[in-house]
Design an enzyme around this catalytic site. Structure first.
Site, short mmCIF file in Angstrom:
data_model
loop_
_atom_site.label_atom_id
_atom_site.label_comp_id
_atom_site.label_asym_id
_atom_site.label_seq_id
_atom_site.Cartn_x
_atom_site.Cartn_y
_atom_site.Cartn_z
N LYS A 350 0.81 -1.23 0.00
CA LYS A 350 0.00 0.00 0.00
C LYS A 350 0.84 1.28 0.00
O LYS A 350 0.45 2.29 0.57
CB LYS A 350 -0.98 0.01 1.18
CG LYS A 350 -1.96 -1.16 1.19
CD LYS A 350 -2.90 -1.10 2.39
CE LYS A 350 -3.92 -2.23 2.34
NZ LYS A 350 -3.33 -3.55 2.58
N HIS A 524 -16.32 15.34 -20.67
CA HIS A 524 -16.61 15.38 -19.23
C HIS A 524 -17.82 16.27 -18.94
O HIS A 524 -18.60 15.98 -18.04
CB HIS A 524 -15.39 15.87 -18.45
CG HIS A 524 -14.49 14.75 -18.02
ND1 HIS A 524 -14.63 14.13 -16.81
CD2 HIS A 524 -13.47 14.13 -18.65
CE1 HIS A 524 -13.71 13.17 -16.69
NE2 HIS A 524 -13.00 13.15 -17.80
#
Length: 539
Positions: A350, A524
């Site tokens: 991570k 968008h």
């Protein structure tokens, strides 16, 4: 608590009251019990001596001895036989403050809730919510005390509303199997979050078609990946190669000196010792098989990076158990070795790290396709030359200027995260799983486009974790990789990794085309919610 009810709460209070009669003795229970035992032993010995002296007549002393013995026997029998007799505890308290040896009524403690008939199970909801809200009953113990995960989540939800003064009506509750997530996915649940799932595709990958589920709240993302899939399929499909399959865990250990740490490093990395260490490691699982050990030294601290195959599981727990086995063995060989942590960040989990970028973690995959020139023009609305130039300036040079570590791509994490959430992967592992370098080249004398993505650290599994949830299992089933592959262990997880890479390939292709043609903002504004929100705010 209202003791007039016939529920478990009244019985608990009643038992506590009966137990108080034992605490009303003039001396502490421990001393009283000791005196009774001593009296019984002494009177018994005296009677045995008197029985041996048969010529001696019975007198007041003899009668007193008999009475003392009978009284001791009656007291001890009543103590051990009475159901409400207090028990003396010597263990640690539930709150962690151990060492208390005070006698306390056992019946006054809440009954275990693992079975039916417990007091807490029969108590009404209002009592339980009030106890949780006041802190008398820890929220995290509701499942074990009630034996009903759904009821526990519902009451925790109500207690949360009372404590915060804010409702969670918009947070869904029905439709979740709360028993399935117990001990696997989430603690102290109060509901679940809804995310829309779109499907992009079909993606033609390695001769098979896949409809790719994507959970996202970003408008235009699924549409963009879908366009990339269309361009790839129209050009004959994409092809993938699995370069490496190995999950890693790197414990941190400390030794008395750097020289001693170097000796352990040499021992762990020596080819002659690998089979021995692998045998110790492999005891933890049927599927976990140690692949290699690589070490790094920092002063007298040593970081040993164990890598192993993990079947169809993502494998973090599997490799961690194997590492613990090896550490136990190494402590016998190096008794001066001090284990600092089973994870020393050299794994690396991570976090965007060079070790993952270079060595890989999980599945290392390359996926490529050749996009025909006419498809670039008709579907992607741009040219091969513009795409190649944009990739060099943006993904390669631009990322280098930014000092990127494994971020030589347009938006790989967009696709990785959407697929991870939809298929029950660990969303936090998109950090290293999204490390990707996107390459574009002109081929066939500049007529066609070769595109590839290289992703060294895709961390996925088809069993364990969130894959047990109904929605995520359905998405895995849609891809044909649900559960474990009994015929070829690990095959489903490997295929899922290639699907992730193929989907990233489609997303990279489409976004670069939108940027090259100048259509990004327009698309968008068409598909993203922002325009609707602005319109609402203006009105």
């Amino acid at each position: 608590m209202d003791v007039r009810r016939g529920g478990g709460g009244g019985r608990i209070v009643g038992a506590a009251r009966r137990a108080l009669t034992w605490g009303a003795l003039p001396l502490p229970m421990r001393i009283t019990n000791g005196l009774a035992m001593v009296s019984l032993v002494l009177s018994s010995c005296d009677l045995l001596r008197l029985c041996s002296d048969r010529e001696r007549p019975l007198g007041g002393r003899e009668f007193a001895t008999v009475v003392c013995q009978l009284a001791s026997v009656v007291y001890l029998l009543s103590l051990f036989a009475h159901p409400d007799a207090p028990a003396t505890t010597t263990g640690d308290d539930d709150d962690g403050q151990g060492g208390s040896r005070r006698a306390r009524p056992a019946a006054a403690e809440p009954a275990p809730m693992h079975g039916h008939g417990g007091g807490m199970m029969e108590a009404d909801d209002e009592e339980i919510v009030a106890a949780v809200a006041s802190g008398a009953l820890p929220s995290h113990r509701l499942e074990s005390r009630l034996g009903d995960c759904r009821r526990a989540a519902r009451l925790r939800r109500e207690a949360l509303r009372r404590v915060t003064g804010r409702g969670v009506e918009g947070l869904p509750f029905d439709g979740m199997d709360y028993q399935a997530i117990l001990g696997q996915c989430c603690e102290m649940p109060v509901g679940y979050v809804q995310l829309p799932v779109g499907v992009a595709g079909p993606l033609l990958l390695d001769g098979r078609e896949y409809h790719v589920p994507m959970a996202t709240t970003e408008g235009c993302l699924v549409a963009s990946v879908n366009r990339g899939c269309r361009a790839i399929s129209a050009s004959g499909g994409a092809f993938s190669v699995l370069l490496r399959d190995a999950m890693s865990r790197a414990p941190a250990v400390k030794l008395p000196s750097a020289m001693r740490a170097a000796e352990l490093k040499a021992f762990a990395e020596a080819p002659a010792n690998f089979e021995l260490l692998a045998a110790v490691f492999n005891r933890s699982s049927r599927f976990g098989r140690l692949q290699d050990i690589r070490c790094a030294l920092a002063g007298r601290n040593l970081y040993m990076r164990f890598s192993c195959i993990t079947g169809d599981a993502m494998g973090m727990n599997m490799v961690s158990k194997g590492v613990e086995n090896v550490l136990g063995y190494l402590q016998n060989v190096f008794p001066d070795m001090d284990v600092i942590s089973v994870s020393g960040n050299y794994c690396s989990d991570k976090k965007p790290t060079a070790v993952n970028w270079i060595e890989g973690r999980g599945k290392s995959v390359v996926c490529e396709a050749i996009i025909k020139g006419d498809v670039v023009q008709k579907v992607l609305k741009t040219t091969v030359e513009k795409l190649v130039e944009l990739n060099i300036i943006k993904n390669l040079a631009g990322s280098a200027v930014a000092g990127a570590l494994g971020g030589f791509n347009a938006h790989a994490s967009n696709i990785v995260t959407a697929l991870f959430i939809a298929t029950g992967q660990d969303p936090a592992q998109n950090v290293e799983s999204s490390q990707c370098i996107t390459m574009l080249e002109e081929v066939d004398d500049g007529d066609d486009l070769h595109i590839s993505v290289t992703m060294p650290s895709i961390e996925v599994g088809t069993i364990g974790g969130g894959t047990c949830l109904a929605s995520q299992a359905a998405c895995l089933n849609l891809l044909g990789v649900k559960g474990s592959n009994h015929g070829s262990p690990g095959a489903n997880a490997k295929r899922l990794a290639t699907i992730v890479a193929g989907s990233v390939l489609a997303g990279e292709l489409s976004l670069l085309a939108a940027l090259a043609s100048g259509h990004l903002v327009k698309s968008h504004m068409m598909y993203n919610r922002s325009s609707k929100d602005v319109a609402k705010a203006a009105s």
